[in-house]
Structure formats: C-alpha cells, structure tokens
Design a protein around this motif. Structure first.
Motif, PDB file in Angstrom:
ATOM      1  N   PHE A 301      -5.718  -5.573  12.018  1.00  0.00           N
ATOM      2  CA  PHE A 301      -4.828  -4.419  12.715  1.00  0.00           C
ATOM      3  C   PHE A 301      -3.890  -3.718  11.878  1.00  0.00           C
ATOM      4  O   PHE A 301      -2.911  -4.353  11.302  1.00  0.00           O
ATOM      5  N   ARG A 302      -3.953  -2.411  11.960  1.00  0.00           N
ATOM      6  CA  ARG A 302      -2.985  -1.579  11.312  1.00  0.00           C
ATOM      7  C   ARG A 302      -2.442  -0.684  12.340  1.00  0.00           C
ATOM      8  O   ARG A 302      -2.917  -0.166  13.152  1.00  0.00           O
ATOM      9  N   LEU A 303      -1.030  -0.183  12.133  1.00  0.00           N
ATOM     10  CA  LEU A 303      -0.394   0.714  13.091  1.00  0.00           C
ATOM     11  C   LEU A 303      -1.232   2.117  12.577  1.00  0.00           C
ATOM     12  O   LEU A 303      -0.824   2.623  11.549  1.00  0.00           O
ATOM     13  N   MET A 304      -2.168   2.699  13.504  1.00  0.00           N
ATOM     14  CA  MET A 304      -2.692   3.746  13.229  1.00  0.00           C
ATOM     15  C   MET A 304      -1.725   5.369  13.233  1.00  0.00           C
ATOM     16  O   MET A 304      -0.951   4.991  14.035  1.00  0.00           O
ATOM     17  N   HIS A 308       0.711   6.816   4.296  1.00  0.00           N
ATOM     18  CA  HIS A 308       0.078   7.777   3.798  1.00  0.00           C
ATOM     19  C   HIS A 308      -0.027   7.581   2.328  1.00  0.00           C
ATOM     20  O   HIS A 308       0.711   7.094   1.545  1.00  0.00           O
ATOM     21  N   ARG A 309      -1.229   7.711   1.719  1.00  0.00           N
ATOM     22  CA  ARG A 309      -1.363   7.515   0.311  1.00  0.00           C
ATOM     23  C   ARG A 309      -0.305   8.348  -0.617  1.00  0.00           C
ATOM     24  O   ARG A 309       0.226   7.754  -1.684  1.00  0.00           O
ATOM     25  N   VAL A 310      -0.103   9.434  -0.098  1.00  0.00           N
ATOM     26  CA  VAL A 310       0.690  10.263  -1.089  1.00  0.00           C
ATOM     27  C   VAL A 310       2.217  10.353  -0.579  1.00  0.00           C
ATOM     28  O   VAL A 310       3.280  10.300  -1.371  1.00  0.00           O
TER      29      VAL A 310
HETATM   30  N1  ACO Z   1       0.116  -0.670   9.234  1.00  0.00           N
HETATM   31  C1  ACO Z   1       0.479  -1.736   8.639  1.00  0.00           C
HETATM   32  N2  ACO Z   1       0.399  -1.874   7.405  1.00  0.00           N
HETATM   33  C2  ACO Z   1       0.133  -0.823   6.716  1.00  0.00           C
HETATM   34  C3  ACO Z   1      -0.287   0.219   7.293  1.00  0.00           C
HETATM   35  C4  ACO Z   1      -0.312   0.647   8.550  1.00  0.00           C
HETATM   36  N3  ACO Z   1      -0.767   1.714   9.107  1.00  0.00           N
HETATM   37  N4  ACO Z   1      -0.495   1.183   6.165  1.00  0.00           N
HETATM   38  C5  ACO Z   1      -0.247   0.552   5.209  1.00  0.00           C
HETATM   39  N5  ACO Z   1      -0.002  -0.829   5.242  1.00  0.00           N
HETATM   40  C6  ACO Z   1       0.605  -1.850   4.425  1.00  0.00           C
HETATM   41  C7  ACO Z   1      -0.739  -2.206   3.601  1.00  0.00           C
HETATM   42  O1  ACO Z   1      -1.110  -3.487   4.256  1.00  0.00           O
HETATM   43  C8  ACO Z   1      -0.323  -2.593   2.379  1.00  0.00           C
HETATM   44  O2  ACO Z   1       0.563  -3.945   2.259  1.00  0.00           O
HETATM   45  P1  ACO Z   1       0.566  -4.779   1.032  1.00  0.00           P
HETATM   46  O3  ACO Z   1       1.129  -4.017   0.001  1.00  0.00           O
HETATM   47  O4  ACO Z   1       1.330  -6.070   1.302  1.00  0.00           O
HETATM   48  O5  ACO Z   1      -0.730  -5.147   0.654  1.00  0.00           O
HETATM   49  C9  ACO Z   1       0.849  -1.520   1.975  1.00  0.00           C
HETATM   50  O6  ACO Z   1       1.245  -1.044   3.185  1.00  0.00           O
HETATM   51  C10 ACO Z   1       0.227  -0.422   1.103  1.00  0.00           C
HETATM   52  O7  ACO Z   1      -0.870   0.125   1.876  1.00  0.00           O
HETATM   53  P2  ACO Z   1      -2.158   0.480   1.242  1.00  0.00           P
HETATM   54  O8  ACO Z   1      -3.410   0.209   2.164  1.00  0.00           O
HETATM   55  O9  ACO Z   1      -2.337   0.008  -0.188  1.00  0.00           O
HETATM   56  O10 ACO Z   1      -1.900   2.167   0.968  1.00  0.00           O
HETATM   57  P3  ACO Z   1      -3.313   3.281   0.975  1.00  0.00           P
HETATM   58  O11 ACO Z   1      -2.281   4.316   0.023  1.00  0.00           O
HETATM   59  O12 ACO Z   1      -4.375   2.648   0.130  1.00  0.00           O
HETATM   60  O13 ACO Z   1      -3.649   3.683   2.401  1.00  0.00           O
HETATM   61  C11 ACO Z   1      -3.637   4.713   4.209  1.00  0.00           C
HETATM   62  C12 ACO Z   1      -2.994   4.825   2.855  1.00  0.00           C
HETATM   63  C13 ACO Z   1      -5.105   4.550   4.265  1.00  0.00           C
HETATM   64  C14 ACO Z   1      -3.245   6.007   5.032  1.00  0.00           C
HETATM   65  C15 ACO Z   1      -3.045   3.419   5.261  1.00  0.00           C
HETATM   66  O14 ACO Z   1      -1.508   3.439   5.282  1.00  0.00           O
HETATM   67  C16 ACO Z   1      -3.504   3.139   6.616  1.00  0.00           C
HETATM   68  O15 ACO Z   1      -4.599   2.813   6.662  1.00  0.00           O
HETATM   69  N6  ACO Z   1      -2.892   3.753   7.528  1.00  0.00           N
HETATM   70  C17 ACO Z   1      -3.445   3.878   8.905  1.00  0.00           C
HETATM   71  C18 ACO Z   1      -4.516   4.979   9.100  1.00  0.00           C
HETATM   72  C19 ACO Z   1      -3.980   6.454   9.089  1.00  0.00           C
HETATM   73  O16 ACO Z   1      -3.046   6.715   9.684  1.00  0.00           O
HETATM   74  N7  ACO Z   1      -4.513   7.294   8.317  1.00  0.00           N
HETATM   75  C20 ACO Z   1      -4.408   8.637   8.330  1.00  0.00           C
HETATM   76  C21 ACO Z   1      -4.067   9.137   7.104  1.00  0.00           C
HETATM   77  S1  ACO Z   1      -3.448  10.975   7.061  1.00  0.00           S
HETATM   78  C22 ACO Z   1      -4.678  11.915   7.017  1.00  0.00           C
HETATM   79  O17 ACO Z   1      -5.896  11.630   6.595  1.00  0.00           O
HETATM   80  C23 ACO Z   1      -4.599  13.281   7.285  1.00  0.00           C
END
Ligand code: ACO
Length: 431
Positions: A301-304, A308-310
């Motif tokens: 589960f992740r908080l949707m 953000h990647r950037v």
């Molecule tokens: N909830 C909980 N933990 C999180 C979340 C989250 N939403 N997002 C990232 N993390 C954690 C990861 O588990 C990771 O932890 P670790 O370092 O202990 O392994 C760390 O934060 C870094 O996360 P990554 O997944 O490596 O970051 P990445 O840049 O690859 O992913 C993403 C970015 C896909 C947006 C991610 O934050 C995510 O899944 N968010 C939820 C989905 C979302 O809101 N997407 C919309 C993006 S905006 C758009 O597309 C317009």
C-alpha cells in the motif's frame, strides 16, 4: 567557447575516459555517453532513467528542488492565472504566445475539427458498457490511423499540423462518447460555438431530452486543470509517445501508446486511485492505520497522490489546484464534502509525519484533481481520461519536436544481461 568535459576513471584498468558535457539554457548539464560503448565496451545502467536525459527539448522545464515548472519559459503560475488552455496549447505547440489573430485562427481550427467520423463512432458499439473508458479511448485513438489517411506522412509539416489539431479537438468528443456508452445514453454531438471545456461538459452531461446550461465555474476549473496537466517534459507517457514515434509509426498509434502508459496508477491513474483510497480509508479515525501501512515495507500500500519522481519539495501545480479545489467546493456548495475533509486531514497528518518528511513525499497535482472532478460530477473512471485530454497537447508537441530533431534515432535501450550464459539444448527425455 570553453568546452566542458567529464572524466570517468576505470579502476580495473586504471584508464580514464573524457566525455563531452552539454549545457542547456538552465538546469543540470548532461554528460554525452554515446562514445562509452564504442570506445570502452560498457553501457550505462539507470533503471527508471532517473539520471538519463533521453533528448534535448525546448518545450518544458522543471526544477524539482525549487518547485519550478515552465512552459516555453513561462512560469505555470502566470499561465494558470492569465491564460487559457487553448492559448497554452498554442504556446506549447508553436513555442511562442499567439497574437490575437493567430489565437482566433487556432481556436477556429480546433473547434471545427471536433466531430468524429461516424464509422469511428460506431466502434463504441463493440465495447461492453462496463469497459473502462481508458480502454475505449486508447482503442479508438489507435483506430484513427484507419480513418485519417491524409495525415499519415509524418515528414509533411502541414499533415503534422492537421493531425495535431485533430487529436486536440477530437479527444473530448471521444472521451464523451466513451462516457455516454457506459451510461447507455445517446451521444451528444459537439457544439462548436462553445469554448473547449464548456463543449466538453455539454457533451458529457447534456441529454437530447432536456435543456443544459454549462456551469461557468465548472468550465473554468476544467480549463485550469487542463493548463496544469498540458505538459510535464519527459514523463512516462510522453517518453512512450517519443519512443513509439521514433520508429516512424503513424502519429495516432504513437498517441495511443501514450494513453496506455498514462493509465497506470503510478502515473495518470493516480487521480482515480486517490479517490479509491479516500473511499477505502472511509473516516478520519482510520488515517493513522493507512499512514502506518504506507510506511510498512512489507505492505504494497502507498499513499496515492503523494510523492513525485521530480518534485522533491512541492509540486507547484498542487499549490495552484489546491486553491481551485476550495473555490469549486465553496461555489458549488460542497464544503461539507466528507471526501474533501478526509483529504485535508490526510494531507495535514502526512505533511507532519517523519517518514514523509524524510523521503520528501508531498501531495502531487493528482491528490487534488480527483476531488475537483468529483465535485463536477465526473465519475472516477473518467479522471485519467480527463488527464489524457490535457496531456494530448504535450504528447503532440513532443512528438513534433522529435520528428524534426536531426538527432532523433529509433529509441533502443541496451541492458545488463543477468540470465543463463550460453548452454546446450537438452532433449526433453533427459531434463
Ligand atoms: N507512499 C508511501 N511511500 C512512498 C510513496 C507513497 N506514495 N511514494 C514513494 N514512497 C517511498 C518509497 O517506498 C521509497 O522508499 P525507500 O526509499 O524506503 O525504498 C521512497 O519513498 C522513494 O520512492 P520511489 O518509488 O523510489 O520514487 P519514484 O520516484 O520511483 O516514484 C512515484 C515516484 C511513482 C510518484 C511514487 O511516489 C508513487 O508511487 N506515488 C503514488 C502514486 C502517485 O501519486 N502517482 C502520481 C504521480 S504525479 C503524475 O503522474 C501526474
């Protein structure tokens, strides 16, 4: 002019390699690694392309640390306040803000390309009414290549322009047809006298049996959301459009591949997933449990709507949209919306939580966009379709830029092979 270089030392041989460095107008330099494999026999390894620039571009600039987003140099805050979606579309496509005559002519062209070929419209009958709208939209946009043969020569500038206007003009019509199909309601033809978002709202919500008045606040909120979503440099779906397009495929197929990439919950599907998550959490008393689950590595589960990647400090689009979210709920008399209340509590708690602070996870644009769409009466299955309508502008701008870029080659990454080394075939009886 001083030319910058970057040295890499190979510890196994003690050798050194000098790589050319290229600078943009702003932002980090890039190291040109094209000579590494021919000269040193090694590839670079960067899963998710987090440190890799796949192209040079003049369209959009992001500074994730500072929360900066520029379209053709103009800050998103200024465009959000002063511009309109179609003016921003012109800017993204042409590189400059239009003069009045140019804007009028662009709007005229978009509003006169809104109808769909009737045979294309009949494709919807082949889908079950419970089909996800993104499935229908991706399928129908891909099928446009079977209908619009006059725009298939990707090296003809006029054909590229007509294609770009068709995509931007017809996507709302295709989206509305998908929505009406799921409802079993008659399709509403576009009305070219209306502005872009008013026409979209009418095609979604009007029925032939009754009068329909477009709510100007709803049209304004959609226009703002579309400006904010219009482009975001080399994101997953845009890179997909570029990669598909680099093979020379027709532009409708390239855009359809972008729509498919956008659908995922880690990208454009997040706005739908946010609402699903808020409904699952249900009440403020459950927030702590879900925040703990998001932090638990063993739990997927992740908080949707967070992270953000950037953007690692804040998403500038989220700041703008948060304000609009309040305005829409106030003006539409939905301030007591339990979902919005829950969203604000979740935002407050997550912004104070050590885990989210340490990992720089902030609400992104899609944390709020779903709440606005919901207030406008748009069902959650349509949220990613709305995103696709806005992002079609960015996809088209990037596709055009790629086609005329003399550096474009077919996109073809390499890999680190970790499978079995060469071995001999074993007859089945001996396995
Ligand atoms: N909830 C909980 N933990 C999180 C979340 C989250 N939403 N997002 C990232 N993390 C954690 C990861 O588990 C990771 O932890 P670790 O370092 O202990 O392994 C760390 O934060 C870094 O996360 P990554 O997944 O490596 O970051 P990445 O840049 O690859 O992913 C993403 C970015 C896909 C947006 C991610 O934050 C995510 O899944 N968010 C939820 C989905 C979302 O809101 N997407 C919309 C993006 S905006 C758009 O597309 C317009």
């Amino acid at each position: 002019m001083t030319s910058k270089t970057f040295s890499l030392r190979d510890n196994s041989t003690g050798g050194q390699v000098e790589l050319d460095v290229r600078s943009g107008t702003i932002g980090p330099d890039v190291v040109e690694i094209g000579s590494l494999y021919p000269e040193k026999g090694v590839f670079t390894y960067d899963p998710g392309f987090a440190s890799t620039a796949s192209c040079s571009s003049t369209i959009t600039y992001i500074d994730g640390e500072q929360g900066v987003l520029l379209y053709r140099g103009y800050p998103i805050e200024q465009l959000a306040e002063k511009s309109s979606f179609l003016e921003v579309a012109y800017l993204l496509l042409h590189g400059e803000l239009p003069g009045q005559a140019q804007l009028d002519s662009f709007i005229h062209s978009i509003s006169t390309h809104t109808m769909m070929n009737e045979t294309l419209l009949r494709l919807f009958n082949g889908f079950h009414t419970n089909a996800h709208p993104m499935a229908m939209v991706a399928g129908v946009v891909g099928s446009m290549s079977a209908f619009y043969h006059d725009t298939m020569d990707i090296y003809d500038a006029r054909q590229r322009e007509i294609f770009s206007h068709r995509i931007i003009a017809k996507l709302p019509t295709i989206a509305a047809a998908a929505y009406k199909h799921t409802l079993g309601q008659p399709f509403m033809y576009p009305r070219n006298s209306l502005d872009y978002t008013s026409n979209l709202l009418r095609m979604f919500f009007a029925v032939p049996a009754a009068r329909y008045e477009v709510d100007p606040i709803a049209a304004e909120a959609l226009d703002l959301l579309f400006i904010l979503h219009a482009d975001h440099e080399q994101n997953c779906s845009t890179s997909t459009v570029r990669l598909a397009g680099s093979s020379g495929t027709n532009p409708y197929s390239a855009i359809a591949s972008g729509i498919a990439a956008l659908w995922g919950a880690a990208h454009g599907g997040a706005n739908e997933a946010v609402l699903g998550m808020l409904e699952e959490i249900g009440s403020a008393k459950n927030i702590a449990t879900y925040v703990d689950r998001a932090k638990d590595k063993a739990d997927p589960f992740r908080l949707m709507g967070f992270g953000h990647r950037v953007y690692k400090n804040f998403d500038p689009r989220a700041t703008i949209i948060r304000e609009m979210c309040h305005r829409v709920l106030n003006q539409m008399g939905q301030t007591d919306s339990p979902v919005f209340d829950l969203a604000l509590k979740l935002e407050e708690i997550a912004l104070k939580d050590e885990y989210f602070l340490e990992k720089q996870l902030y609400p992104n644009v899609d944390f709020y966009s779903g709440i606005i769409y919901r207030a406008l009466g748009i069902p959650s299955s349509m949220y990613t379709v709305m995103f696709a309508i806005a992002r079609s502008v960015g996809w088209v701008a990037h596709w055009q830029e790629m086609i005329i870029d003399p550096e474009t080659r077919i996109g073809r990454p390499r890999q680190l092979y970790i499978g079995a080394p060469q071995r001999d075939y074993t007859p089945i009886k001996k396995r």
